[in-house]
Design an enzyme around this catalytic site. Structure first.
Site, short mmCIF file in Angstrom:
data_model
loop_
_atom_site.label_atom_id
_atom_site.label_comp_id
_atom_site.label_asym_id
_atom_site.label_seq_id
_atom_site.Cartn_x
_atom_site.Cartn_y
_atom_site.Cartn_z
N GLY A 114 0.82 -1.21 0.00
CA GLY A 114 0.00 0.00 0.00
C GLY A 114 0.85 1.25 0.00
O GLY A 114 2.05 1.21 -0.28
N ASN A 115 0.23 2.39 0.34
CA ASN A 115 0.97 3.65 0.44
C ASN A 115 0.35 4.50 1.54
O ASN A 115 -0.62 4.09 2.18
CB ASN A 115 0.99 4.38 -0.91
CG ASN A 115 -0.40 4.68 -1.44
OD1 ASN A 115 -1.19 5.38 -0.81
ND2 ASN A 115 -0.73 4.12 -2.61
N HIS A 116 0.90 5.67 1.75
CA HIS A 116 0.51 6.50 2.90
C HIS A 116 -0.63 7.48 2.62
O HIS A 116 -0.91 8.34 3.46
CB HIS A 116 1.72 7.29 3.40
CG HIS A 116 2.83 6.44 3.95
ND1 HIS A 116 2.67 5.66 5.07
CD2 HIS A 116 4.09 6.21 3.50
CE1 HIS A 116 3.80 5.01 5.33
NE2 HIS A 116 4.68 5.33 4.37
N SER A 117 -1.30 7.36 1.50
CA SER A 117 -2.38 8.30 1.19
C SER A 117 -3.51 8.17 2.21
O SER A 117 -3.96 7.07 2.53
CB SER A 117 -2.93 8.03 -0.22
OG SER A 117 -4.07 8.83 -0.45
N ALA A 167 -4.27 7.53 -4.93
CA ALA A 167 -2.90 7.02 -5.09
C ALA A 167 -2.98 5.52 -5.36
O ALA A 167 -2.83 4.69 -4.47
CB ALA A 167 -2.08 7.30 -3.83
#
Length: 404
Positions: free
Chosen positions: A213-216, A281
Site C-alpha cells: 500500500g501507500n501512505h495516502s 494514489a
C-alpha cells in the site's frame, strides 16, 4: 444534507397573522443544519412571541435597536453586524406595509435597518388579504424589490384571515424552505453536473493479512468531493481504504480496496460523468500471485513477483468523449516536464502537480501545494494552502474552462 447546512439564515418577521408560521420555519431551517437568527418588527410580537422563536432558534431575538439590561444600561443591537452575519435573509411574513418600506428605503425599525445593511441575497414571502395583494402599489413594490435582486416567493391561494378566499396566503414553511434550497442549487456552477472523484490508497494483497500500500489518507479527494457537492454537483466518490467521512447525501461513496476494484468501479460510472478527477494514489504494481494462507517466515529473504495494475487514468483518456478529465501527478524531479508529458500522453484536460520537495505537501498532511497545468500547457502555481482551499482552486480552474 441540505444545501443550507452550515449557513447563517436571518429571518425577518413583520406583523401579519402568518407570523405564527415562523416557528415552523425556524424549526425547518435548524433541521436543515442552518444557524438562525430572528429580527422582528415591534408590532409582530403581538402575533408570535420572541421567547418562542428564541427557544427554537437557540439565539436571542431582536426587535429594537437597544435592549435594556437594567435601569442604567442599554445594549445596542447592531443592524450592520446582523446584516453581515447572514448568508441569506428571508422576510416572512412580509406585509404590505413592510414591502412598501423595503421598496422605498424607509428605515423606521430594526428589521428594515438590517435589510438595508444586508450584503446577502434576500428572499421575501408576502402575506396580506387578496385586495391588498392585487393593489397596484403592492404589485409595483414587489416588482421594484425584484429589480433590486431580491427573490420573490409568491403567496398561495386559499382561505384568508378575513374570511375571503384567494391569493395572499404566505406560502407554507416547507415550501418556502424547498424554494430557497432549489433556488440556491439552480444558481450553483455545477448544478446538474455529475462528478466522479477517486481518493485514498489501494491495498494490493500479498496474503490474507499483508498487503502492498501507500501512505495516502484520502483527504485531498474527500475535500474535492465536498467542494464539488457545495457547488451543486452530484458526486460519486470512489475511495480506497480511508478514515475520512462523507457528511452530505449529495456525495455517493463507493468503497474499494484494490486497484482492480477501483478500475472496475471507475469504468462503471465514468460514461455518465461530466467531470472526472482521479486523485487516488493507485498502486502501480500488485503481487502476481496471492497466497490464500498467511505466508510463514521461513528464510532471511523473500521475493514477491509484481505485475502492473491497470492504468485507470490512461484508459479514461482513451474513452473520453464529453468528460473533463483531471489527473494528479506526484513527482520528485523534473516536475513540470514530467507532468506535461503525463497530461499529453493520457489525454487529460488538466493535471494537478504535487512535489515531494515541497514541505507541507503530500500524504497525511492538512495542507498541499499544487501547480495546475491545462491542456494548452498554461502553468499556474499556488502557495501552500489547506486542502480545502486547494480543492476550491482546482474547481475554479475547471469552472473557468467548462463555462468559457
Amino acid at each position: 444534507m441540505s444545501i443550507l447546512s452550515g449557513k447563517n439564515i436571518l429571518l425577518g418577521v413583520s406583523a401579519g397573522i402568518a407570523a405564527y408560521k415562523t416557528a415552523s420555519l425556524v424549526r425547518l431551517f435548524i433541521k436543515a443544519g442552518a444557524q438562525v437568527k430572528v429580527v422582528m418588527t415591534p408590532a409582530s410580537i403581538d402575533f408570535v412571541t420572541p421567547l418562542t422563536l428564541s427557544t427554537l432558534s437557540q439565539n436571542p431575538v431582536y426587535s429594537t435597536f437597544f435592549d435594556k439590561k437594567d435601569e442604567e444600561t442599554e445594549e445596542w443591537n447592531s443592524h450592520v453586524e446582523l446584516g453581515l452575519w447572514a448568508d441569506y435573509m428571508l422576510v416572512a411574513p412580509a406585509t404590505a406595509n413592510t414591502l412598501s418600506k423595503m421598496a422605498n428605503g424607509v428605515c423606521d425599525n430594526l428589521l428594515l435597518a438590517t435589510y438595508l445593511s444586508a450584503k446577502c441575497k434576500v428572499y421575501f414571502a408576502p402575506t396580506m388579504d387578496l385586495d391588498m395583494y392585487q393593489h397596484p402599489t403592492t404589485k409595483s413594490n414587489i416588482e421594484k424589490l425584484q429589480k433590486f435582486g431580491n427573490v420573490f416567493i409568491a403567496p398561495s391561494s386559499g382561505f384568508l384571515a378575513s374570511g375571503l378566499t384567494g391569493e395572499g396566503r404566505m406560502e407554507e414553511p416547507e415550501n418556502i424552505v424547498s424554494f430557497i434550497e432549489n433556488e440556491i442549487m439552480n444558481g450553483l456552477p455545477l448544478f446538474k453536473k455529475k462528478v466522479l472523484i477517486t481518493a485514498g490508497p489501494t491495498y494490493e494483497a500479498i496474503d490474507p493479512v499483508r498487503f502492498i500500500g501507500n501512505h495516502s489518507s484520502g483527504k485531498m479527494g474527500f475535500e474535492l468531493a465536498k467542494t464539488a457537492a457545495s457547488l451543486g454537483a452530484e458526486v460519486y466518490l470512489i475511495s480506497g481504504p480511508s478514515h475520512e467521512v462523507v457528511t452530505t447525501s449529495a456525495i455517493k461513496r463507493i468503497d474499494v480496496v484494490s486497484a482492480e476494484e477501483m478500475n472496475n468501479a471507475v469504468h462503471t460510472y465514468y460514461k455518465d460523468m461530466d467531470i472526472a478527477i482521479l486523485s487516488a494514489a493507485v498502486a502501480d504494481y500488485k503481487p502476481k500471485n496471492i497466497s490464500d494462507q498467511k505466508i510463514k517466515k521461513s528464510s532471511d529473504s523473500m521475493t514477491i513477483e509484481l505485475v502492473k495494475t491497470h492504468d485507470i487514468l490512461a484508459s479514461l483518456g482513451k474513452e473520453k468523449k464529453h468528460q473533463f478529465l483531471v489527473g494528479f501527478a506526484l513527482e520528485t524531479n523534473n516536475e513540470i516536464e514530467n507532468a506535461k508529458l503525463k497530461l499529453q500522453k493520457k489525454n487529460l484536460d488538466l493535471i494537478v502537480l504535487n512535489s515531494l520537495q515541497d514541505k507541507g505537501a503530500g500524504f497525511k498532511t492538512e495542507t498541499n501545494k499544487v501547480t495546475l497545468i491545462d491542456k494548452l500547457n498554461n502553468v499556474t502555481e499556488f502557495s501552500l494552502k489547506s486542502k480545502e482551499e486547494v480543492a476550491a482552486d482546482i474547481f475554479n480552474e475547471i469552472a473557468k474552462t467548462i463555462h468559457a
